[in-house]
Design a protein around this motif. Structure first.
Motif, PDB file in Angstrom:
ATOM      1  N   GLU A  85      24.958 -22.033  47.098  1.00  0.00           N
ATOM      2  CA  GLU A  85      24.482 -23.051  48.036  1.00  0.00           C
ATOM      3  C   GLU A  85      24.097 -24.336  47.297  1.00  0.00           C
ATOM      4  O   GLU A  85      23.665 -24.307  46.141  1.00  0.00           O
ATOM      5  CB  GLU A  85      23.281 -22.540  48.814  1.00  0.00           C
ATOM      6  CG  GLU A  85      21.991 -22.554  48.026  1.00  0.00           C
ATOM      7  CD  GLU A  85      20.768 -22.307  48.890  1.00  0.00           C
ATOM      8  OE1 GLU A  85      20.577 -23.041  49.863  1.00  0.00           O
ATOM      9  OE2 GLU A  85      20.016 -21.390  48.551  1.00  0.00           O
ATOM     10  N   ASP A  92      28.765 -30.488  51.712  1.00  0.00           N
ATOM     11  CA  ASP A  92      28.680 -29.949  53.066  1.00  0.00           C
ATOM     12  C   ASP A  92      29.672 -30.640  53.995  1.00  0.00           C
ATOM     13  O   ASP A  92      30.364 -29.990  54.791  1.00  0.00           O
ATOM     14  CB  ASP A  92      27.255 -30.117  53.607  1.00  0.00           C
ATOM     15  CG  ASP A  92      26.222 -29.376  52.775  1.00  0.00           C
ATOM     16  OD1 ASP A  92      26.578 -28.345  52.180  1.00  0.00           O
ATOM     17  OD2 ASP A  92      25.072 -29.830  52.723  1.00  0.00           O
ATOM     18  N   THR A 105      29.542 -17.654  50.587  1.00  0.00           N
ATOM     19  CA  THR A 105      28.468 -18.544  50.140  1.00  0.00           C
ATOM     20  C   THR A 105      27.214 -17.736  49.860  1.00  0.00           C
ATOM     21  O   THR A 105      26.799 -16.921  50.688  1.00  0.00           O
ATOM     22  CB  THR A 105      28.153 -19.620  51.194  1.00  0.00           C
ATOM     23  OG1 THR A 105      29.348 -20.342  51.511  1.00  0.00           O
ATOM     24  CG2 THR A 105      27.108 -20.598  50.671  1.00  0.00           C
ATOM     25  N   ILE A 107      23.383 -17.869  49.706  1.00  0.00           N
ATOM     26  CA  ILE A 107      22.268 -18.677  50.199  1.00  0.00           C
ATOM     27  C   ILE A 107      21.004 -18.221  49.467  1.00  0.00           C
ATOM     28  O   ILE A 107      20.455 -17.161  49.744  1.00  0.00           O
ATOM     29  CB  ILE A 107      22.091 -18.518  51.721  1.00  0.00           C
ATOM     30  CG1 ILE A 107      23.396 -18.830  52.453  1.00  0.00           C
ATOM     31  CG2 ILE A 107      20.958 -19.403  52.222  1.00  0.00           C
ATOM     32  CD1 ILE A 107      23.876 -20.254  52.311  1.00  0.00           C
ATOM     33  N   ARG A 127      23.596 -28.559  55.274  1.00  0.00           N
ATOM     34  CA  ARG A 127      23.837 -27.300  54.571  1.00  0.00           C
ATOM     35  C   ARG A 127      24.111 -26.147  55.532  1.00  0.00           C
ATOM     36  O   ARG A 127      24.685 -25.136  55.151  1.00  0.00           O
ATOM     37  CB  ARG A 127      22.665 -26.957  53.644  1.00  0.00           C
ATOM     38  CG  ARG A 127      21.369 -26.676  54.395  1.00  0.00           C
ATOM     39  CD  ARG A 127      20.166 -26.652  53.463  1.00  0.00           C
ATOM     40  NE  ARG A 127      20.218 -25.545  52.547  1.00  0.00           N
ATOM     41  CZ  ARG A 127      19.666 -24.354  52.808  1.00  0.00           C
ATOM     42  NH1 ARG A 127      19.061 -24.128  53.963  1.00  0.00           N
ATOM     43  NH2 ARG A 127      19.731 -23.397  51.932  1.00  0.00           N
TER      44      ARG A 127
END
Length: 364
Positions: A85, A92, A105, A107, A127
């Motif tokens: 992230e 983004d 992804t 996070i 995001r």
């Protein structure tokens, strides 16, 4: 399987994961050239690396940087793109307007930490694009998965919980074999210093600990807030060693090696890279029983958990651990053992490859 691992930050984590993945996949690491030097010393030679020039976040030339990044990704033709992230709205927006390979992804923080002034304006909203465009998401604790499901309506089937791997080995490579002796009454508070880290409660606990152990010493190491707000006057240099600055990579291992205990008195937590360093250094951990920390630290097995925001309980835990060398050794041994099991990068990478396979199937 061909995998591209893209990152802009979380360097220590990314290097550990890349080294583990190199055992299972054909891996290319893509990142801004300014962070390449931080990776090179600890990166497995089997990992191919590509870099691109990345200006500061407010520089409009980021449009060209993102175009170059996309060129590198397309040239690699990966089966999976795995992204750590970002705090970068340029990425983004690039994700929003481009077709991507099967996307995974990680996070690290579902919500930005309270008082964290490193946040980039706008990224709190942009995001979220990754939440919805990724075929699979990885988080490091069950509360983060629950937050994605309840707050952002992400399907739980797309979210996997994997532990935050140990990152002490990264800093040990940067230390070039230098090993500092353990100091018997030294505590360490390490990392960025923002309100959510709860440093005020550790400072308040220090006089209570000093009543029992007059030689106790606290190292405060990291950049962030002005520390004067935590002290009524000048901190006693015999009791406090203050390094209110960015800590060079080569100096990090030594701070953990010197310390008897790493203290994480956070009042909010998603996960902790600090605990992931401490375990690999054989440094016992005392942490707040909150968020991802409550899963990272096994109470009474490899560390102690205390209620957040409770200086007295924190002092009692520190006193208990400083006064019991056998317990210190048991926690240190258990932490090192975890670096060969659930916090081991090869084991985490094997689980990650299974997530890649599901992401590929979901994209079809």
């Amino acid at each position: 399987m061909k995998v591209v691992l893209l990152h802009f930050c979380f360097t220590e984590y990314t290097v550990g994961l890349a080294n583990g993945l190199a055992n299972y996949v054909d891996l290319m690491l893509i990142h801004p050239e300014k962070i390449s030097a931080d990776c090179r010393k600890a990166l497995d030679p089997r990992v191919k690396v590509r870099t691109f020039a990345k200006p500061r976040i407010r520089d409009p030339r980021n449009v060209f940087a993102m175009a170059e990044m996309m060129r590198l990704i397309r040239e690699a033709q990966p089966d999976v793109l795995h992204v750590q992230e970002t705090n970068d709205f340029w990425y983004d927006l690039t994700l929003f307007f481009n077709s991507m390979p099967p996307l995974v992804t990680t996070i690290h923080d579902v919500f930005r930490h309270p008082g964290d002034r490193d946040n980039v304006w706008g990224s709190e909203y942009t995001r979220r694009i990754a939440f919805y465009k990724s075929q699979a998401l990885i988080v490091h604790a069950n509360p983060l998965k629950e937050a994605l499901v309840s707050q952002f309506r992400v399907s739980g089937d797309r979210i996997s919980v994997l532990p935050h791997g140990e990152i002490g080995s990264f800093f040990q490579k940067w230390a070039d074999g230098v090993h500092l002796p353990r100091e018997p009454y030294t505590l360490l508070f390490f990392g960025r210093i923002w309100p959510y880290k709860g440093l005020k409660y550790l400072v308040e606990a220090m006089p209570l600990v000093a009543e029992r152990f007059p030689d106790v010493r606290l190292i405060i190491a990291g950049r962030g807030e002005n520390l004067s707000q935590y002290f009524s006057g000048e901190p006693d240099p015999r009791q406090f060693e203050i390094l209110n600055e960015f800590i060079p990579l080569k100096a990090v291992a030594g701070l953990f090696q010197r310390s008897t205990v790493a203290v994480l008195p956070y009042v909010e937590s998603s996960q902790s890279g600090v605990a992931a360093v401490a375990f690999a250094m054989g440094t016992p951990v005392i942490a707040s029983n909150i968020g991802g920390l409550a899963e990272m630290v096994n109470q009474g097995q490899d560390g102690l958990l205390v209620p957040p925001g409770d200086s007295r309980a924190l002092a009692d835990a520190i006193i208990h651990l400083l006064g019991d060398r056998a317990l210190q050794e048991r926690f240190a041994t258990a932490g090192l053992a975890r670096c060969q099991t659930d916090l081991n990068w090869s084991n985490i990478a094997a689980s990650t490859v299974e997530i890649y396979q599901r992401a590929i199937a979901a994209k079809r």
